[in-house]
Design an enzyme around this catalytic site. Structure first.
Site, PDB file in Angstrom:
ATOM      1  N   GLU A 178      -2.055  36.761 -71.379  1.00 38.80           N
ATOM      2  CA  GLU A 178      -3.030  35.746 -71.798  1.00 38.80           C
ATOM      3  C   GLU A 178      -2.964  35.469 -73.300  1.00 38.80           C
ATOM      4  O   GLU A 178      -3.601  36.163 -74.096  1.00 38.80           O
ATOM      5  CB  GLU A 178      -4.459  36.192 -71.434  1.00 38.80           C
ATOM      6  CG  GLU A 178      -5.517  35.182 -71.859  1.00 38.80           C
ATOM      7  CD  GLU A 178      -6.949  35.611 -71.521  1.00 38.80           C
ATOM      8  OE1 GLU A 178      -7.168  36.785 -71.170  1.00 38.80           O
ATOM      9  OE2 GLU A 178      -7.837  34.755 -71.617  1.00 38.80           O
ATOM     10  N   LYS A 213      -1.669  33.382 -68.200  1.00 40.56           N
ATOM     11  CA  LYS A 213      -3.066  32.900 -68.251  1.00 40.56           C
ATOM     12  C   LYS A 213      -3.249  32.120 -69.557  1.00 40.56           C
ATOM     13  O   LYS A 213      -3.579  32.695 -70.595  1.00 40.56           O
ATOM     14  CB  LYS A 213      -4.023  34.097 -68.174  1.00 40.56           C
ATOM     15  CG  LYS A 213      -5.487  33.716 -68.332  1.00 40.56           C
ATOM     16  CD  LYS A 213      -6.405  34.792 -67.804  1.00 40.56           C
ATOM     17  CE  LYS A 213      -7.856  34.471 -68.133  1.00 40.56           C
ATOM     18  NZ  LYS A 213      -8.812  35.300 -67.417  1.00 40.56           N
TER      19      LYS A 213
HETATM   20  P1  13P Z   1     -13.275  32.449 -69.985  1.00 47.10           P
HETATM   21  O1  13P Z   1     -12.943  31.815 -68.687  1.00 47.10           O
HETATM   22  O2  13P Z   1     -14.733  32.630 -70.237  1.00 47.10           O
HETATM   23  O3  13P Z   1     -12.550  31.797 -71.138  1.00 47.10           O
HETATM   24  O4  13P Z   1     -12.713  33.921 -69.926  1.00 47.10           O
HETATM   25  C1  13P Z   1     -11.457  34.140 -69.441  1.00 47.10           C
HETATM   26  C2  13P Z   1     -10.977  35.421 -69.949  1.00 47.10           C
HETATM   27  O5  13P Z   1     -10.566  36.251 -69.182  1.00 47.10           O
HETATM   28  C3  13P Z   1     -10.988  35.656 -71.401  1.00 47.10           C
HETATM   29  O6  13P Z   1     -10.222  36.788 -71.693  1.00 47.10           O
END
Ligand code: 13P
Length: 342
Positions: free
Chosen positions: A174, A216
């Site tokens: 991510e 992600k």
């Molecule tokens: P949000 O969908 O609130 O952005 O969070 C996703 C997430 O896993 C942040 O690390």
């Protein structure tokens, strides 16, 4: 099951992921924002409410837990992992230790947690998790992000991903561009492209198997404070094109974070993204889904307000957001859905 089998179960069933992996600090901040005095019991109760939401497994393929929760039991005495498994939801875990100020890079962050990660991943695998997440935070602004911060974070993501695969866990990589500023769609597009190119270069050099990995990313959108809020279609178009330019075809799947958008906006954009991604000429080689935290949790948290008598109504609200997000994946979301009850 191979890594790519697990990844396919997570992203290939036209369901999405639920992130419930807020650190203690972030979870406390959310509880304070609804007027509660946070403590471990309240955090446990909130997470218990989430995992015990009836029918959640119809919309959610995997849930991302946090270290505090993985060893806890839900109110009915079962472990959180067992509750999820019985609901048909694959348990995962966030394994980074948070983003800290990066030395020599004012205003930028580097995610910590690589030391000792091999041992922690082995423990998490024994506890029943099948995938793991690491979040890099990329600050956007004047002269930001810097090359140094992008490269350091991409390198850490690749080391995390390789260690996960060694432990038999699917890595969720991510790299999150913060969407809170006033940057335009074009700024976000340019920076997301640069970050994703750097991340995939590091993953290649780090010998990470892309068919056992989930990306992600943020959607390509104007910052929440940008005066020009581009229409949903333009965000969807920019997002799909940016991913097509940067994400190799053998990646198992792409699961978007919500980044502070409302649930309604996140669903509308996801619906438009999926529509474009299934058209000839712009179809994507990987499945696209969601991995939302706030866009699914927020209305339910406000309804719950820490009170047992509100649990049922909060679960209805949580299911509704999960269901709207899933509807966006299968081309069935529309604004009218918001008016109907779950
Ligand atoms: P949000 O969908 O609130 O952005 O969070 C996703 C997430 O896993 C942040 O690390």
């Amino acid at each position: 099951m191979t890594l790519s089998d697990i990844a396919r179960k997570l992203v290939g069933q036209r369901k999405g992921l639920l992130a419930m992996d807020e650190s203690t600090t972030t979870c406390n901040r959310r509880l304070e924002s609804i007027g509660l005095l946070p403590n471990a019991e309240l955090r446990r109760d909130w997470r218990d409410l989430i995992v015990s939401t009836p029918n959640l497994g119809r919309c959610i393929s995997g849930a991302i837990l946090v270290d505090e929760t993985i060893r806890e039991t839900a109110r009915d005495g079962r472990s959180f992992v067992a509750v999820l498994e019985e609901a048909g939801i694959i348990p995962g875990i966030k394994v980074d230790l948070g983003a800290e100020e990066m030395a020599a890079f004012p205003g930028e962050k580097i995610t910590e947690g690589l030391d000792g990660l091999r041992g922690r991943l082995a423990d998490y695998a024994v506890l029943g998790t099948r995938f793991a997440k690491w979040r890099a935070v990329i600050s956007v602004g004047k002269d930001l992000p810097s090359r140094g911060a992008i490269e350091a974070n991409a390198h850490a993501l690749a080391r995390f991903a390789a260690l996960c695969q060694e432990a038999g866990l699917v890595p969720i990589v991510e790299p999150e561009l913060l969407m809170t500023g006033d940057d335009t769609l074009e700024d976000c597009d340019r920076t997301t492209e640069l970050v994703l190119r750097t991340v995939f270069e590091q993953l290649r050099v780090g010998r990470v198997a892309l068919d056992g990995l989930i990306l992600k990313p943020n959607m390509v959108s104007p910052g929440l404070k940008c005066p020009i809020q581009t229409p949903v279609e333009a965000v969807a178009q920019a997002t799909v094109q940016c991913l097509l330019r940067t994400v190799p075809a053998d990646v198992a799947g792409v699961a978007f974070l919500s980044g502070g958008q409302t649930g309604e906006l996140a669903s509308a954009r996801l619906m438009a993204i999926n529509r474009i991604a299934s058209r000839p000429g712009s179809s994507t080689p990987w499945p696209l889904t969601f991995s939302f935290a706030r866009a699914i949790q927020w209305p339910a948290l406000q309804i719950w307000a820490g009170r047992d008598e509100n649990v049922w109504r909060a679960q209805v609200a949580l299911f509704k957001r999960a269901n709207c997000s899933r509807a966006a994946l299968i081309g069935e979301y529309d604004a009218e859905m918001e008016l109907r009850s779950a």
